[in-house]
Scaffold this motif. Structure first.
Motif, mmCIF file in Angstrom:
data_model
loop_
_atom_site.group_PDB
_atom_site.id
_atom_site.type_symbol
_atom_site.label_atom_id
_atom_site.label_comp_id
_atom_site.label_asym_id
_atom_site.label_seq_id
_atom_site.Cartn_x
_atom_site.Cartn_y
_atom_site.Cartn_z
ATOM 1 N N GLN A 11 0.814 -1.222 0.000
ATOM 2 C CA GLN A 11 0.000 0.000 0.000
ATOM 3 C C GLN A 11 0.850 1.276 0.000
ATOM 4 O O GLN A 11 0.653 2.182 0.816
ATOM 5 N N THR A 12 1.805 1.329 -0.915
ATOM 6 C CA THR A 12 2.653 2.514 -1.035
ATOM 7 C C THR A 12 1.804 3.724 -1.416
ATOM 8 O O THR A 12 0.998 3.651 -2.345
ATOM 9 N N TYR A 13 1.996 4.820 -0.701
ATOM 10 C CA TYR A 13 1.168 6.007 -0.920
ATOM 11 C C TYR A 13 1.735 6.880 -2.032
ATOM 12 O O TYR A 13 1.017 7.312 -2.922
ATOM 13 N N PRO A 38 -1.177 -0.663 -4.310
ATOM 14 C CA PRO A 38 -0.618 0.691 -4.265
ATOM 15 C C PRO A 38 -1.712 1.734 -4.477
ATOM 16 O O PRO A 38 -2.691 1.481 -5.180
ATOM 17 N N ARG A 39 -1.539 2.911 -3.875
ATOM 18 C CA ARG A 39 -2.563 3.955 -4.017
ATOM 19 C C ARG A 39 -2.681 4.411 -5.467
ATOM 20 O O ARG A 39 -3.782 4.628 -5.967
ATOM 21 N N GLY A 115 6.247 -1.831 4.528
ATOM 22 C CA GLY A 115 4.895 -1.310 4.688
ATOM 23 C C GLY A 115 4.734 0.118 4.206
ATOM 24 O O GLY A 115 5.570 0.664 3.482
ATOM 25 N N ARG A 116 3.666 0.719 4.648
ATOM 26 C CA ARG A 116 3.298 2.080 4.235
ATOM 27 C C ARG A 116 4.306 3.103 4.757
ATOM 28 O O ARG A 116 4.923 2.901 5.797
ATOM 29 N N GLU A 117 4.400 4.227 4.057
ATOM 30 C CA GLU A 117 5.366 5.252 4.440
ATOM 31 C C GLU A 117 5.132 5.773 5.861
ATOM 32 O O GLU A 117 6.078 6.008 6.605
ATOM 33 N N ARG A 118 3.872 5.955 6.235
ATOM 34 C CA ARG A 118 3.592 6.623 7.512
ATOM 35 C C ARG A 118 3.611 5.686 8.709
ATOM 36 O O ARG A 118 4.093 6.053 9.775
ATOM 37 N N TYR A 119 3.092 4.463 8.550
ATOM 38 C CA TYR A 119 3.029 3.604 9.739
ATOM 39 C C TYR A 119 3.419 2.155 9.479
ATOM 40 O O TYR A 119 3.201 1.283 10.332
#
Length: 242
Positions: A11-13, A38-39, A115-119
């Motif tokens: 789930q890369t933003y 992916p977004r 994982g995701r950039e933020r969390y």
């Protein structure tokens, strides 16, 4: 063996991080890229930051779930800036991770999951991994960009491939290893057997999570997993009145 190392981005933003990660991979000889939901992809920003590695973007697989990305792998390593509560085996140094995963590659693909950039990765996603990876960094500012983390891991695997020791690494005696898909079949079977026996009466105890961690540490071979499933079959076939 480098083509058996799979980089999985969940789930890369920012699409630019996908392109930069592809570039990081190609500079170190890696080529197997899988994107989980992916977004936004394909995207011009991903193509621009991939520079000369657009072939990896063209050939990458896009899937809907993590299980689709790792089902055929014999080891799955979840990269995480902070360690989760699950007691999985953890690599605290990427070079040690690279040395050990090299022993698995003759048996099948190994996935390294980001994982995701933020969390990062969720606990649920980490539970599908066999190991965790923590990249040491400045404790006062240990913030790594996604593509930077991929670059570090890719470099260590490439460095391992260049060593004479890696080329002569003996196979472990108890291989071959099961795939993640085979392990999931076993965990499903174990759940049915424990539930049927009335053992799972306290959901808050996280019994199954601890059992998963136990088998992750034990690293059973395919033959040993087959024996365990045979034990479960034997227990299920017994007459409860006996």
């Amino acid at each position: 063996m480098l083509n058996r190392i799979r980089i999985v981005l969940v789930q890369t933003y920012h699409p630019g991080n996908i392109g930069a990660s592809a570039r990081a991979m190609k500079t170190m000889g890696l080529s197997d890229l899988v994107l989980v939901a992916p977004r936004q992809f394909p995207d011009e920003e991903a193509t621009r930051l991939a520079a000369g590695a657009t072939d990896l973007l063209d050939d990458c697989r896009v899937v809907d779930s993590l299980s689709e990305a790792i089902g055929d792998c014999v080891q799955v390593i979840g990269a995480s800036a902070r360690l989760r509560s699950l007691p999985l085996p953890c690599y605290h140094a990427p070079n040690r991770m690279a040395a050990e995963l090299w022993q698995r590659l003759p048996e099948g693909p190994v996935a390294i999951v980001f994982g995701r950039e933020r969390y990062g990765l969720t606990n649920e996603e980490i539970s599908h991994c066999t190991h965790q990876l923590n990249i040491p960094a400045n404790p006062d500012y240990g913030v790594l960009n996604l593509s930077q983390a991929v670059q570090i891991v890719a470099y260590e695997t490439f460095r391992q491939s260049r060593t004479e020791e890696a080329a002569q690494q003996p196979h472990r005696a108890n291989g071959p290893y099961p795939t993640v898909e085979q392990l999931e079949y076993f965990y499903d079977h174990l759940h049915r057997a424990l539930d049927s026996a009335g053992f799972l009466t306290q959901p808050h105890a996280k019994t199954e999570a601890h059992l998963r961690a136990l088998f992750a540490r034990a690293e059973p071979s395919r033959k040993e997993l087959s024996i365990l499933r045979g034990v479960l079959n034997a227990l299920e076939s017994r007459n409860p009145s006996e």
